[in-house]
Scaffold this active site. Structure first.
Site, PDB file in Angstrom:
ATOM      1  N   HIS A  52      43.168 -59.052 -81.963  1.00  0.00           N
ATOM      2  CA  HIS A  52      43.082 -58.986 -83.421  1.00  0.00           C
ATOM      3  C   HIS A  52      43.225 -60.379 -84.036  1.00  0.00           C
ATOM      4  CE1 HIS A  52      45.182 -58.396 -87.386  1.00  0.00           C
ATOM      5  NE2 HIS A  52      44.135 -57.616 -87.572  1.00  0.00           N
ATOM      6  N   GLU A  55      39.969 -62.132 -83.715  1.00  0.00           N
ATOM      7  CA  GLU A  55      39.021 -61.618 -84.708  1.00  0.00           C
ATOM      8  C   GLU A  55      39.179 -62.367 -86.031  1.00  0.00           C
ATOM      9  OE1 GLU A  55      38.968 -58.528 -88.070  1.00  0.00           O
ATOM     10  OE2 GLU A  55      39.769 -57.611 -86.258  1.00  0.00           O
ATOM     11  N   HIS A  56      40.414 -62.546 -86.468  1.00  0.00           N
ATOM     12  CA  HIS A  56      40.667 -63.297 -87.698  1.00  0.00           C
ATOM     13  C   HIS A  56      40.177 -64.740 -87.573  1.00  0.00           C
ATOM     14  CE1 HIS A  56      43.696 -60.896 -90.242  1.00  0.00           C
ATOM     15  NE2 HIS A  56      43.171 -60.052 -89.378  1.00  0.00           N
ATOM     16  N   GLU A 133      50.217 -59.036 -93.211  1.00  0.00           N
ATOM     17  CA  GLU A 133      49.524 -57.773 -92.923  1.00  0.00           C
ATOM     18  C   GLU A 133      50.496 -56.760 -92.301  1.00  0.00           C
ATOM     19  OE1 GLU A 133      45.749 -56.231 -90.147  1.00  0.00           O
ATOM     20  OE2 GLU A 133      46.011 -58.370 -90.575  1.00  0.00           O
TER      21      GLU A 133
END
Length: 431
Positions: A52, A55-56, A133
């Site tokens: 993840h 991905e960012h 987040e």
């Protein structure tokens, strides 16, 4: 019978990159998805959240587009959309543009995946962004309760962790660790490019071959084996002073190659799959106990889960859970009715056909199928398998899934004692 579209064409380029192309001459758009076989299910404990995180980072800049704005403008500046998501088994990057901008979409996606900068300053910034987040999830009980259930049900393995990782793992990632993980997984043999829309097949294939030529060949990634869920029945309670109670009930489900997966789809739809489902009608419409209530199934490579979740006024939590248990015990004994079976088959078929109207939905289905099954399952086959589900099939899968030793309940709300809830947890007693 409706006219189903022909299957997408599959090509394998030198080095092993698979390309799926479904040409749709009636469309005005084209969608391109890059499906990378890497997600939370490939991560060891100390790597939790790294897929993840990457991905960012791929949106932060490349050698040719060194800022996030330049990447966003390249697609949004021509009216398109650019996005990505990380799941348990894959990370997906996609763009949807007007057909005249297809070459641009391919170029931007290839640039992001092949030549990210991984600037150290951006890495430090993104640690803070992802920490925020995680905090937002902690502050959203209706989302958090699903993670609480996963942790309680699956324990210390990928299925029991947040796909985004934890503050501890995110803080500990080293730049070289991030780059090494990216290099190991962003390879031709570990990726599928799925294209759907108004596009010339040969032109699309040539464009992909050129744009992704620099991608290393690599090798297919291997998912970590899942361990069985912890024994139940069990309650996990997280107390807070929220004015609403949130709950999540979990059972072990089926894997994505399990012969019972269509029967579970039918069962799930009848029990909690929409406003006409048993749980919605009984708990919301008849008793007024909850504003939202529903169920869903998640299938993985070697296991799965079936989940019921809802939000209630705090004083109605016990009654709501008791009602859910009553409905599940009835389903375990009786299955579903002939009328429900006929209705849900039409509902499922209609949903499949409606999903074919959007180019990204088509590209997404094709790409995810190719990663998961090694082929795109024809729509006709899915419909035929749903049509073949019988009452006995649904009853069998209900009894297979609805077991006390697989039953977990997670609750978040203004409660300090789980004893009453523990006493309610059984699906094997006669209704």
């Amino acid at each position: 019978m409706p006219d189903y579209p022909p299957p997408p064409q599959l090509y394998t380029l030198p080095g092993g990159l698979r390309v799926l192309i479904e040409a749709l001459p009636y469309a005005h758009s084209v969608s391109v998805g890059c499906f990378v076989s890497v997600g939370a299910g490939h991560e060891a404990r100390h790597e939790s959240g790294i897929a993840h995180f990457i991905e960012h980072m791929l949106f932060k800049g490349t050698q040719r587009r060194p800022s996030p704005k330049m990447i966003a403008d390249a697609i949004e500046g021509v009216g398109g959309t650019l996005d990505a998501y990380t799941s348990f088994e894959s990370t997906v990057y996609y763009a949807k543009v007007a057909d005249m901008h297809f070459d641009r979409a391919i170029d931007v996606l290839a640039d992001m995946l092949i030549a990210p900068r991984f600037d150290p300053l951006d890495i430090e910034k993104e640690r803070r962004v992802i920490a925020e987040e995680l905090h937002q999830t902690e502050d959203t009980p209706s989302e958090l309760v699903h993670l609480v259930l996963d942790a309680a049900m699956w324990g210390d393995q990928p299925l029991g962790r947040d796909i985004a990782g934890s503050e501890e793992t995110i803080a500990a990632f080293r730049a070289e660790q991030i780059v090494s993980f990216w290099r190991a997984h962003y390879t031709k043999r570990n990726m599928v490019i799925s294209i759907a829309g108004h596009v010339d097949v040969q032109h699309a294939l040539d464009a992909v071959a050129v744009a992704f030529d620099a991608l290393p060949e690599g090798a297919p990634a291997v998912l970590l084996p899942s361990q069985p869920p912890r024994p139940g029945p069990a309650v996990t309670l997280r107390s807070d002073d929220n004015e609403q109670g949130n709950f999540c009930i979990g059972f072990r489900g089926v894997s994505h190659n399990d012969p019972d997966r269509r029967a579970l789809l039918v069962f799930d739809t009848v029990i909690g799959g929409g406003a006409s489902s048993r749980l919605f009608q009984e708990i919301r419409e008849e008793r007024g106990l909850a504003y939202n209530i529903g169920s869903y199934s998640r299938e993985y490579h070697d296991t799965g889960k079936w989940i019921i979740s809802g939000s209630v006024e705090p004083q109605y939590m016990d009654e709501c859970i008791a009602t859910v248990m009553t409905e599940l015990r009835r389903a375990r004994v009786e299955g579903i009715t002939a009328e429900e079976l006929a209705q849900v088959k039409e509902q499922v078929k209609g949903g499949i056909l409606l999903s074919l109207e959007d180019t990204w939905a088509i590209a997404s289905r094709n790409g995810s199928h190719q990663l998961r099954y090694g082929r795109v399952i024809p729509i006709e086959q899915v419909v035929a398998e749903v049509e073949a589900v019988s009452h006995d099939d649904v009853l069998r899968v209900a009894r297979r899934v609805l077991r006390d030793d697989h039953l977990h309940l997670a609750v978040i709300g203004p409660y300090d004692d789980a004893a009453n809830l523990e006493n309610l947890l059984t699906v094997e007693r006669s209704p």
